[in-house]
Enzyme design. Structure first.
Site, PDB file in Angstrom:
ATOM      1  CB  SER A 129      -1.072   0.008   1.127  1.00 53.29           C
ATOM      2  OG  SER A 129      -1.946  -0.971   1.125  1.00 53.29           O
ATOM      3  CG  ASP A 175      -4.981  -0.903   0.569  1.00 52.53           C
ATOM      4  OD1 ASP A 175      -5.346  -1.868   1.100  1.00 52.53           O
ATOM      5  OD2 ASP A 175      -4.788  -0.929  -0.753  1.00 52.53           O
TER       6      ASP A 175
HETATM    7  C1  GLA Z   1      -5.762  -3.792  -3.126  1.00 53.33           C
HETATM    8  C2  GLA Z   1      -6.962  -2.605  -2.901  1.00 53.33           C
HETATM    9  C3  GLA Z   1      -7.624  -2.936  -1.757  1.00 53.33           C
HETATM   10  C4  GLA Z   1      -8.212  -4.451  -1.483  1.00 53.33           C
HETATM   11  C5  GLA Z   1      -7.032  -5.271  -1.742  1.00 53.33           C
HETATM   12  C6  GLA Z   1      -7.329  -6.863  -1.904  1.00 53.33           C
HETATM   13  O1  GLA Z   1      -4.768  -3.594  -1.945  1.00 53.33           O
HETATM   14  O2  GLA Z   1      -6.462  -1.365  -2.952  1.00 53.33           O
HETATM   15  O3  GLA Z   1      -8.770  -1.836  -1.584  1.00 53.33           O
HETATM   16  O4  GLA Z   1      -9.094  -4.537  -2.420  1.00 53.33           O
HETATM   17  O5  GLA Z   1      -6.254  -5.049  -3.051  1.00 53.33           O
HETATM   18  O6  GLA Z   1      -7.835  -7.354  -0.601  1.00 53.33           O
END
Ligand code: GLA
Length: 386
Positions: A129, A175
């Site tokens: 993230s 995230d």
């Molecule tokens: C990415 C997205 C999140 C979530 C994950 C999977 O990180 O940004 O919003 O959907 O994938 O869990």
């Protein structure tokens, strides 16, 4: 990262001469402990903020010009905050903070000009993230500097809007929420529909979290992510025509088999339904201090992500299989969108060093690639350092 080295980098990039002091901020990355691909299906997820993240230095200016430089990129980004901010491909990573500033503009937050520096000890674009991190950090800093500090949930929503509207990735809220609301030594149990949330103490006992970075870029991950999103919408519509559910996470496995003929859509729905159950089971296991049961749920989640949701891949699977074959590991799964990026493992704390050597060698032997592993702690969400 030490404040001293951040200060040194800031002065190298911008010089010392200025009436205003430099202020420093930090936003953590996140791992999704459990509840993968659940947020955009309106269910419960359980992420945690980790001790690696993005740092920023902020020096206010008496104008409405913003400079952005980064310790990770040569680009020099300049932007007027008085004009409308628009997406510009050539600004690369700079579009993440710019997207947030554009959302803050819409909210009529009084944006001050600044010299801004970013630096990171979080692998970038690796499923931890980094984008949510830089977005939440930007919203937090500029709102604070404007004298209108925002509620952490509002910050997360602004950051998500920037990602959805400016960057064009239709991600859920997990995230950004984790980066904004993280709490040291706690997992966040979040309902992505209502944003109701609670903290679950992450008592890891003799175990620690180790991030396993495949160093494989998440190729096409955004387009594949959007494909999964569309598949879930179709599966939900099929179920809704015959049952009264509002969200895919509410689907009963028997109804999935009855209502969905397409084998691919059926698998997608089964992942969502079973992963939702695992979130509740994982929270219960943590609450009763049963870390082994928690670990077993992580392995089960990975299997479902691999077989039913099909968002893993050879590299992530190799990391998780390697971890599973090691006697000092009691749980592991991929984290985030998938298709590359990172997994994590729960590893006996006395064996961390040897585990890291083992998993890096194992990964190289099976993929020919150089991966890396590092231990992380669970920490507080975005905050000011000094
Ligand atoms: C990415 C997205 C999140 C979530 C994950 C999977 O990180 O940004 O919003 O959907 O994938 O869990």
């Amino acid at each position: 990262m030490e404040i001293k080295s951040l200060q040194k980098l800031f002065y190298q990039l911008y010089g010392r001469e200025d009436p205003y002091p430099v202020e420093f901020y930090f936003a953590p990355g996140r791992i999704c402990l459990i509840g993968e691909h659940i947020d955009y299906n309106g269910g419960w997820v359980m992420p945690a903020a980790i001790s690696r993240g993005i740092y920023a230095g902020f020096r206010k200016e008496d104008n409405q010009i913003m400079w952005m430089r980064s310790g990770m990129d040569e680009r020099d980004i300049v932007c007027s905050l008085a004009a409308e901010i628009t997406y510009d491909e050539s600004r690369g990573w700079g579009n993440y903070p710019l997207g947030v500033l554009s959302e803050l503009q819409k909210k009529k937050i009084d944006l001050t000009g600044a010299e801004l520096m970013f630096n990171s000890d979080l692998p970038i674009g690796a499923g931890l993230s980094s984008s949510a991190c830089v977005e939440v950090l930007t919203a937090y800093m500029f709102a604070e500097q404007a004298g209108t500090p925002l509620d952490r949930t509002e910050i997360a929503l602004i950051a998500q809007k920037a990602e959805n509207n400016f960057i064009g990735v239709k991600c859920g809220i997990m995230d950004q929420f984790a980066v904004a609301h993280g709490k040291a030594n706690n997992a966040i149990l979040l309902n992505c529909d209502t944003l109701e949330h609670a903290y679950v103490p992450l008592k890891l006992g003799d175990y620690r979290l180790v991030v396993l970075n495949t160093n494989k870029q998440r190729q096409l991950s955004e387009s594949k992510y959007h494909v999964r999103l569309a598949e879930c919408q179709t599966a939900l519509a099929l179920l809704q025509s015959k049952t009264g559910i509002l969200r895919l996470v509410q689907a009963d496995p028997r109804d999935i088999d009855k209502c969905i003929n397409d084998p691919v859509l059926r698998k997608r729905a089964h992942h969502v339904s079973s992963e939702q159950r695992r979130v509740q089971e994982a929270a219960a296991a943590l609450r009763r201090g049963d870390i082994e049961a928690f670990g077993a749920i992580l392995f089960a989640s990975h299997r479902s992500l691999k077989e039913d949701y099909e968002v893993s891949g050879h590299e992530l699977d190799t990391m998780v299989t390697g971890a599973q074959e090691n006697p000092n590991c009691i749980g592991a799964k991929m984290s985030g969108a998938g298709f590359g990026g990172c997994a994590f493992a729960l590893v006996k704390k006395d064996a961390i060093e040897s585990f890291i050597v083992y998993i890096e060698q194992y990964y190289h032997r099976h993929t020919g690639r150089k991966g890396s592993a590092f231990m992380v702690d669970v920490v507080d969400g975005v905050h000011k350092l000094i």
